[in-house]
Design a protein around this motif. Structure first.
Motif, short mmCIF file in Angstrom:
data_model
loop_
_atom_site.label_atom_id
_atom_site.label_comp_id
_atom_site.label_asym_id
_atom_site.label_seq_id
_atom_site.Cartn_x
_atom_site.Cartn_y
_atom_site.Cartn_z
N LEU A 26 0.84 -1.20 0.00
CA LEU A 26 0.00 0.00 0.00
C LEU A 26 0.87 1.24 0.00
O LEU A 26 1.79 1.37 0.81
N VAL A 27 0.58 2.15 -0.91
CA VAL A 27 1.33 3.42 -1.00
C VAL A 27 0.32 4.55 -0.89
O VAL A 27 -0.47 4.77 -1.82
N GLY A 28 0.32 5.26 0.21
CA GLY A 28 -0.67 6.31 0.41
C GLY A 28 -2.06 5.71 0.59
O GLY A 28 -2.23 4.62 1.10
N LEU A 29 -3.09 6.45 0.09
CA LEU A 29 -4.47 6.02 0.30
C LEU A 29 -5.13 5.49 -0.96
O LEU A 29 -6.19 4.87 -0.89
N THR A 30 -4.49 5.72 -2.13
CA THR A 30 -5.18 5.34 -3.36
C THR A 30 -4.30 4.53 -4.32
O THR A 30 -4.74 4.22 -5.43
N SER A 31 -3.06 4.23 -3.96
CA SER A 31 -2.17 3.53 -4.89
C SER A 31 -1.50 2.35 -4.23
O SER A 31 -1.48 2.22 -3.00
N PHE A 32 -0.90 1.48 -5.06
CA PHE A 32 -0.24 0.28 -4.55
C PHE A 32 0.88 -0.14 -5.48
O PHE A 32 0.96 0.29 -6.64
N ARG A 33 1.75 -0.99 -4.96
CA ARG A 33 2.82 -1.61 -5.74
C ARG A 33 2.74 -3.12 -5.57
O ARG A 33 2.28 -3.61 -4.55
N LEU A 34 3.24 -3.84 -6.55
CA LEU A 34 3.42 -5.28 -6.41
C LEU A 34 4.87 -5.63 -6.12
O LEU A 34 5.18 -6.77 -5.79
N THR A 35 5.75 -4.63 -6.24
CA THR A 35 7.17 -4.84 -5.94
C THR A 35 7.55 -4.02 -4.72
O THR A 35 6.84 -3.10 -4.31
N GLU A 36 8.70 -4.36 -4.12
CA GLU A 36 9.19 -3.62 -2.97
C GLU A 36 9.52 -2.19 -3.36
O GLU A 36 10.02 -1.92 -4.45
N SER A 37 9.25 -1.26 -2.46
CA SER A 37 9.64 0.12 -2.70
C SER A 37 11.12 0.30 -2.39
O SER A 37 11.67 -0.35 -1.51
N THR A 38 11.78 1.18 -3.15
CA THR A 38 13.21 1.42 -2.90
C THR A 38 13.40 2.30 -1.67
O THR A 38 14.47 2.32 -1.08
N LYS A 39 12.36 3.00 -1.25
CA LYS A 39 12.46 3.89 -0.09
C LYS A 39 11.92 3.18 1.14
O LYS A 39 10.74 2.82 1.20
N GLN A 40 12.77 2.93 2.12
CA GLN A 40 12.39 2.19 3.33
C GLN A 40 11.27 2.91 4.07
O GLN A 40 11.32 4.11 4.31
N GLY A 41 10.23 2.16 4.42
CA GLY A 41 9.15 2.72 5.21
C GLY A 41 8.12 3.50 4.43
O GLY A 41 7.18 4.05 5.00
N SER A 42 8.25 3.57 3.10
CA SER A 42 7.31 4.36 2.31
C SER A 42 6.08 3.56 1.91
O SER A 42 5.12 4.12 1.39
N THR A 43 6.09 2.26 2.12
CA THR A 43 4.96 1.41 1.77
C THR A 43 4.59 0.52 2.94
O THR A 43 5.39 0.30 3.86
N ILE A 44 3.38 0.00 2.90
CA ILE A 44 2.90 -0.93 3.94
C ILE A 44 2.54 -2.24 3.26
O ILE A 44 1.65 -2.28 2.41
#
Length: 386
Positions: A26-44
């Motif tokens: 989960l990235v923010g309230l309206t977007s998502f990724r299927l891969t790991e984010s390069t920025k630590q702690g920026s995704t759930i």
């Protein structure tokens, strides 16, 4: 095919011991990724609720109630995806494109409430890195609406897969200028809502067959290497391994019989001490399977009992001995289980076994809901009156 407007997604998954657990970030309230984010702690990271509750005692129809219970605690959330997204291997109605997901804290809560000790240990080993990284996450909202995928390629790098225990997504091929997923996590999924942008079923089956054959060959090659390099360390297991391989050969050639399966099961049961009775997932699994088989036999047992009652209607107070009744009316497997459970193996004298048969017969009558003897009728009436 070229006019396909939906985006087919295959969720990445992590090894969770007895289950493979699919997830998104989960990235923010309206977007998502299927891969790991390069920025630590920026995704759930969020884990698919259907996978977490699989292989538990929670029935599928009760999953929504359990998801809602955890959602009240901020440990789960219902995510509604844009209608542009569809998911391979998941039966999601197109009119309601939503799925339940859990946070890493929710994953651990489910594991320690519903999993066996072995599965709990597997979760600890495979997910402790995520738990440490996300320990400061806030509770989840009850629901999210996601409309943006930030990594539309949806591919996992080999490095990410190896370092984080992530099982990479299936390969993709190009067909009519559309990206096509050439394998599915659930080959039984024939839902029209998910049969989009896919290769013909025959091609999928051919691809999957090749993958399985390749995996089998790798495992056999690994066994060969192990026997060649460390023959002594494998000596105790050789007889069991040989038995398994012989019966695999019979199975492939359509010659596996019930007695062969019996030998395999007994060999695996005796291979090692599988743990105490109070915490044995093996015994629990066998008990569940036996119970299901015995329950399925109930109708045929009832027919046999009814036929017996009709034949003996005139001498219902003068029935044959308990041993004869049990032998005539109930399957041998049931009698064998109870006799050994009661400690009455073949080593005991015939008189001792016969003296316990009235108790065994009574248990069989109650367990199968077929009352035959007068004692059973009296006890049953007494019990239901209470």
């Amino acid at each position: 095919m070229s006019g396909c407007s939906v985006i087919p997604l295959t969720l990445p998954q992590r090894d969770g011991g007895a289950r493979r657990i699919r997830f998104i970030h989960l990235v923010g309230l309206t977007s998502f990724r299927l891969t790991e984010s390069t920025k630590q702690g920026s995704t759930i990271p969020l884990y698919l609720g259907a996978d977490l509750l699989s292989k538990t005692d929670v029935r599928t129809e009760n999953h929504p109630r359990h998801h809602a219970k955890f959602a009240k605690k901020g440990l789960a959330t219902k995510i509604t995806f844009s209608s542009a997204f569809r998911f391979h291997g998941l039966k999601v109605p197109s009119a309601n494109n939503s799925l339940w997901f859990y946070s890493i804290q929710g994953l651990f809560r489910v594991a320690f409430e519903l999993y066996s000790k072995q599965d709990q240990l597997a979760v600890l080993e495979n997910f402790q890195d995520v738990w440490k990284a996300q320990i400061s996450d806030s509770p989840l909202e009850v629901s999210y609406s996601l409309s943006v995928q930030l990594d539309p390629s949806g591919s996992l790098s080999q490095r990410d897969s190896q370092s984080k225990g992530v099982i990479s997504q299936p390969p993709y091929c190009q067909a009519d200028k559309d990206v096509v997923d050439v394998s599915s996590m659930d080959t039984a999924d024939t839902s029209a809502d998910h049969d989009y942008c896919s290769l013909p079923k025959q091609s999928l089956q051919s691809e999957q067959r090749e993958v399985v054959i390749s995996t089998v060959r790798q495992k056999l090659h690994r066994l060969d290497e192990q026997f060649s390099s460390e023959p002594r360390s494998c000596s105790e297991q050789l007889e069991t391994v040989l038995l398994l391989l012989e019966n695999i050969d019979r199975y492939i050639n359509g010659r596996l019989e019930e007695k062969d399966a019996t030998e395999i099961v007994l060999a695996l049961l005796k291979a090692k001490d599988w743990g105490p009775v109070y915490s044995s997932s093996l015994l629990t699994c066998i008990g569940r399977w036996l119970g299901q088989q015995f329950h399925a036999a109930n109708s045929s047992i009832s027919q046999k009992v009814e036929g017996f009652k009709l034949q003996h209607i005139e001498r219902i107070s003068d029935l044959p001995p308990a041993e004869e009744l049990a032998t005539e009316l109930f399957p041998e497997a049931m009698r064998t289980l109870l006799l050994h459970w009661m400690g009455l193996s073949e080593d005991f004298s015939l008189e001792k076994r016969r003296s316990e048969y009235p108790i065994l017969l009574l248990i069989l009558e109650f367990a199968n809901h077929n009352l035959i003897t007068g004692v059973a009728h009296v006890l049953y009436s007494s019990l239901i009156c209470r």
